[in-house]
Design a protein around this motif. Sequence first.
Motif, PDB file in Angstrom:
ATOM      1  N   PRO A 220       0.998  -1.166   0.002  1.00 56.84           N
ATOM      2  CA  PRO A 220       0.006  -0.077  -0.037  1.00 56.84           C
ATOM      3  C   PRO A 220       0.736   1.049  -0.309  1.00 56.84           C
ATOM      4  CG  PRO A 220      -0.060  -0.846   2.013  1.00 56.84           C
ATOM      5  CD  PRO A 220       0.688  -2.011   1.211  1.00 56.84           C
ATOM      6  N   GLY A 221       2.244   1.276   0.555  1.00 57.17           N
ATOM      7  CA  GLY A 221       3.064   2.467   0.515  1.00 57.17           C
ATOM      8  C   GLY A 221       3.475   2.697  -1.035  1.00 57.17           C
ATOM      9  N   VAL A 222       3.637   1.823  -1.596  1.00 57.30           N
ATOM     10  CA  VAL A 222       4.030   1.880  -3.170  1.00 57.30           C
ATOM     11  C   VAL A 222       2.846   2.408  -3.833  1.00 57.30           C
ATOM     12  CG1 VAL A 222       4.905   0.765  -5.214  1.00 57.30           C
ATOM     13  CG2 VAL A 222       5.848   0.252  -2.891  1.00 57.30           C
ATOM     14  N   ALA A 223       1.639   1.838  -3.837  1.00 56.74           N
ATOM     15  CA  ALA A 223       0.392   2.114  -4.538  1.00 56.74           C
ATOM     16  C   ALA A 223       0.248   3.685  -4.031  1.00 56.74           C
ATOM     17  CB  ALA A 223      -0.579   1.328  -4.002  1.00 56.74           C
ATOM     18  N   LEU A 224       0.344   4.131  -2.644  1.00 55.69           N
ATOM     19  CA  LEU A 224       0.130   5.590  -2.417  1.00 55.69           C
ATOM     20  C   LEU A 224       0.923   6.485  -3.193  1.00 55.69           C
ATOM     21  CD1 LEU A 224      -1.502   7.791  -0.474  1.00 55.69           C
ATOM     22  CD2 LEU A 224       0.129   6.808   1.308  1.00 55.69           C
ATOM     23  N   ALA A 225       2.464   6.144  -3.239  1.00 54.04           N
ATOM     24  CA  ALA A 225       3.229   6.855  -4.020  1.00 54.04           C
ATOM     25  C   ALA A 225       2.802   6.750  -5.317  1.00 54.04           C
ATOM     26  CB  ALA A 225       4.510   6.057  -3.508  1.00 54.04           C
ATOM     27  N   ILE A 226       2.572   6.013  -6.091  1.00 51.18           N
ATOM     28  CA  ILE A 226       2.255   5.996  -7.381  1.00 51.18           C
ATOM     29  C   ILE A 226       0.985   6.986  -7.686  1.00 51.18           C
ATOM     30  CG2 ILE A 226       1.230   4.828  -9.217  1.00 51.18           C
ATOM     31  CD1 ILE A 226       2.957   2.342  -8.466  1.00 51.18           C
ATOM     32  N   ARG A 227      -0.079   6.884  -6.636  1.00 52.59           N
ATOM     33  CA  ARG A 227      -1.331   7.588  -6.908  1.00 52.59           C
ATOM     34  C   ARG A 227      -0.948   9.159  -6.494  1.00 52.59           C
ATOM     35  NH1 ARG A 227      -3.537   3.677  -3.478  1.00 52.59           N
ATOM     36  NH2 ARG A 227      -3.720   5.154  -1.626  1.00 52.59           N
ATOM     37  N   ARG A 228      -0.016   9.345  -5.676  1.00 52.63           N
ATOM     38  CA  ARG A 228       0.528  10.790  -5.586  1.00 52.63           C
ATOM     39  C   ARG A 228       1.343  11.396  -6.810  1.00 52.63           C
ATOM     40  NH1 ARG A 228       2.004  15.602  -4.340  1.00 52.63           N
ATOM     41  NH2 ARG A 228      -0.071  15.696  -5.200  1.00 52.63           N
ATOM     42  N   MET A 229       2.126  10.521  -7.503  1.00 54.34           N
ATOM     43  CA  MET A 229       2.604  10.927  -8.703  1.00 54.34           C
ATOM     44  C   MET A 229       1.434  11.381  -9.692  1.00 54.34           C
ATOM     45  SD  MET A 229       5.998  11.287  -8.343  1.00 54.34           S
ATOM     46  CE  MET A 229       5.437  11.618  -6.725  1.00 54.34           C
ATOM     47  N   HIS A 230       0.321  10.339  -9.821  1.00 56.19           N
ATOM     48  CA  HIS A 230      -0.610  10.765 -10.509  1.00 56.19           C
ATOM     49  C   HIS A 230      -1.363  12.094 -10.376  1.00 56.19           C
ATOM     50  CE1 HIS A 230      -1.361   6.045 -11.640  1.00 56.19           C
ATOM     51  NE2 HIS A 230      -0.188   6.535 -12.125  1.00 56.19           N
ATOM     52  N   ASP A 231      -1.436  12.583  -9.163  1.00 51.57           N
ATOM     53  CA  ASP A 231      -2.103  13.726  -8.701  1.00 51.57           C
ATOM     54  C   ASP A 231      -1.366  14.869  -9.213  1.00 51.57           C
ATOM     55  OD1 ASP A 231      -4.392  14.931  -7.198  1.00 51.57           O
ATOM     56  OD2 ASP A 231      -2.729  15.774  -5.990  1.00 51.57           O
ATOM     57  N   ALA A 232      -0.116  14.681  -9.394  1.00 51.29           N
ATOM     58  CA  ALA A 232       0.556  15.807  -9.983  1.00 51.29           C
ATOM     59  C   ALA A 232       0.750  15.553 -11.486  1.00 51.29           C
ATOM     60  CB  ALA A 232       1.956  15.722  -9.463  1.00 51.29           C
ATOM     61  N   ASN A 233       0.040  14.648 -11.994  1.00 54.29           N
ATOM     62  CA  ASN A 233       0.108  14.334 -13.554  1.00 54.29           C
ATOM     63  C   ASN A 233       1.424  14.084 -14.029  1.00 54.29           C
ATOM     64  OD1 ASN A 233      -1.221  14.358 -16.001  1.00 54.29           O
ATOM     65  ND2 ASN A 233      -0.614  16.547 -16.596  1.00 54.29           N
ATOM     66  N   ARG A 234       1.969  12.882 -13.287  1.00 52.58           N
ATOM     67  CA  ARG A 234       3.254  12.392 -13.669  1.00 52.58           C
ATOM     68  C   ARG A 234       2.954  10.591 -13.692  1.00 52.58           C
ATOM     69  NH1 ARG A 234       5.564  16.052  -9.984  1.00 52.58           N
ATOM     70  NH2 ARG A 234       7.123  17.521 -11.252  1.00 52.58           N
ATOM     71  N   SER A 235       3.714  10.029 -14.632  1.00 56.05           N
ATOM     72  CA  SER A 235       3.547   8.602 -14.465  1.00 56.05           C
ATOM     73  C   SER A 235       3.971   7.973 -13.159  1.00 56.05           C
ATOM     74  CB  SER A 235       4.282   8.070 -15.622  1.00 56.05           C
ATOM     75  OG  SER A 235       4.473   6.708 -15.728  1.00 56.05           O
ATOM     76  N   GLY A 236       3.508   6.807 -12.740  1.00 59.52           N
ATOM     77  CA  GLY A 236       3.889   6.358 -11.736  1.00 59.52           C
ATOM     78  C   GLY A 236       5.331   5.895 -11.475  1.00 59.52           C
ATOM     79  N   TRP A 237       5.930   5.598 -12.802  1.00 61.59           N
ATOM     80  CA  TRP A 237       7.109   5.240 -12.831  1.00 61.59           C
ATOM     81  C   TRP A 237       8.380   6.396 -12.351  1.00 61.59           C
ATOM     82  CZ3 TRP A 237       8.244   0.399 -13.954  1.00 61.59           C
ATOM     83  CH2 TRP A 237       7.281  -0.283 -14.706  1.00 61.59           C
TER      84      TRP A 237
END
Length: 314
Positions: A220-237
Amino acid sequence: MTDPNNNGYTGGNSNPYGQNGQSGYGQNYGQSSNGANPYGQPSQPAYGQQPGANPYGQSPYGQTGGQTSGSPYTQNTNPYGQPGSNPYGQPGAQPSPYGQPSANPYTQNTNPYGQPGQPGYGQQPPMAPTPQYGGQNAYSATGEPPLWAPWYGISFPNAIVRFFKKYAVFHGRASRSEYWWWFLFSAIIGAVFSLLSSATDGSTIIEGLEGIWNLAVLVPGVALAIRRMHDANRSGWWVLLPYGLIVLAIIVMLLGGGAAFWAAAGNGGVGSGVSSVGLIIVGLLLMIAGGITSIVLYIAPSDPQGARFDRPNA
């Protein structure tokens, strides 16, 4: 007055042809001695006078309504017998060509075909309200957005609950408050385990519980980090960038430590010792760079374009 020869050609109140009450030829046609028309119709004007009424006794089209005292072409009377109305039988203002009075079908907010409330040809239809960040207008009665949408301004306890509800959700977005409230909670839990481990002299039970906790919150920590990138309009990579720098820093520092150990064992000269110190310094710099990059990425402001990562029906 009577003609002495009884011929009836002089003025008098008798017609020369024996009809009493009519004027003779010597009188004005419009005015006889008794106010009668020379043709035997009383109270009608002659042709040469301006009458007080229509010379034919009625309006020009057989109607008696309106005003008939003047010229039939200068009065404010409808020729079809409806006083005070337009020539098509509809009172009031001039009607619209499509049956709606007083409305221009091209400038009013009325449909020209009789459907009110719809824009005409020259109107722009009303704009639909723009949802804030692609889902913030879908709040529930308690003010909580749906689970697939980011929650801006979330509270500390709600952020923890939401973290576990979206345990392995890698799509969608997470607000800054969602991420940093969880970061604070994770730091508190880590500090508690450290205190317990120190108080129990490194108890295996405490260390085991800490290991289980770290494994439980890894996904869930990695998933939260990816969703935070999405909120800034960035890819999860982008999540891999700071972790990649940290991993690289660890590798470089290990190489530097190995070189230093090799030199201390007498297997290398002064150059080996200098190179090992340089590797350790480079590793530390990479570690710092990884931390700074992580902070910069996770404090990035929200971008509405990040809604492309949402899946409302998922």
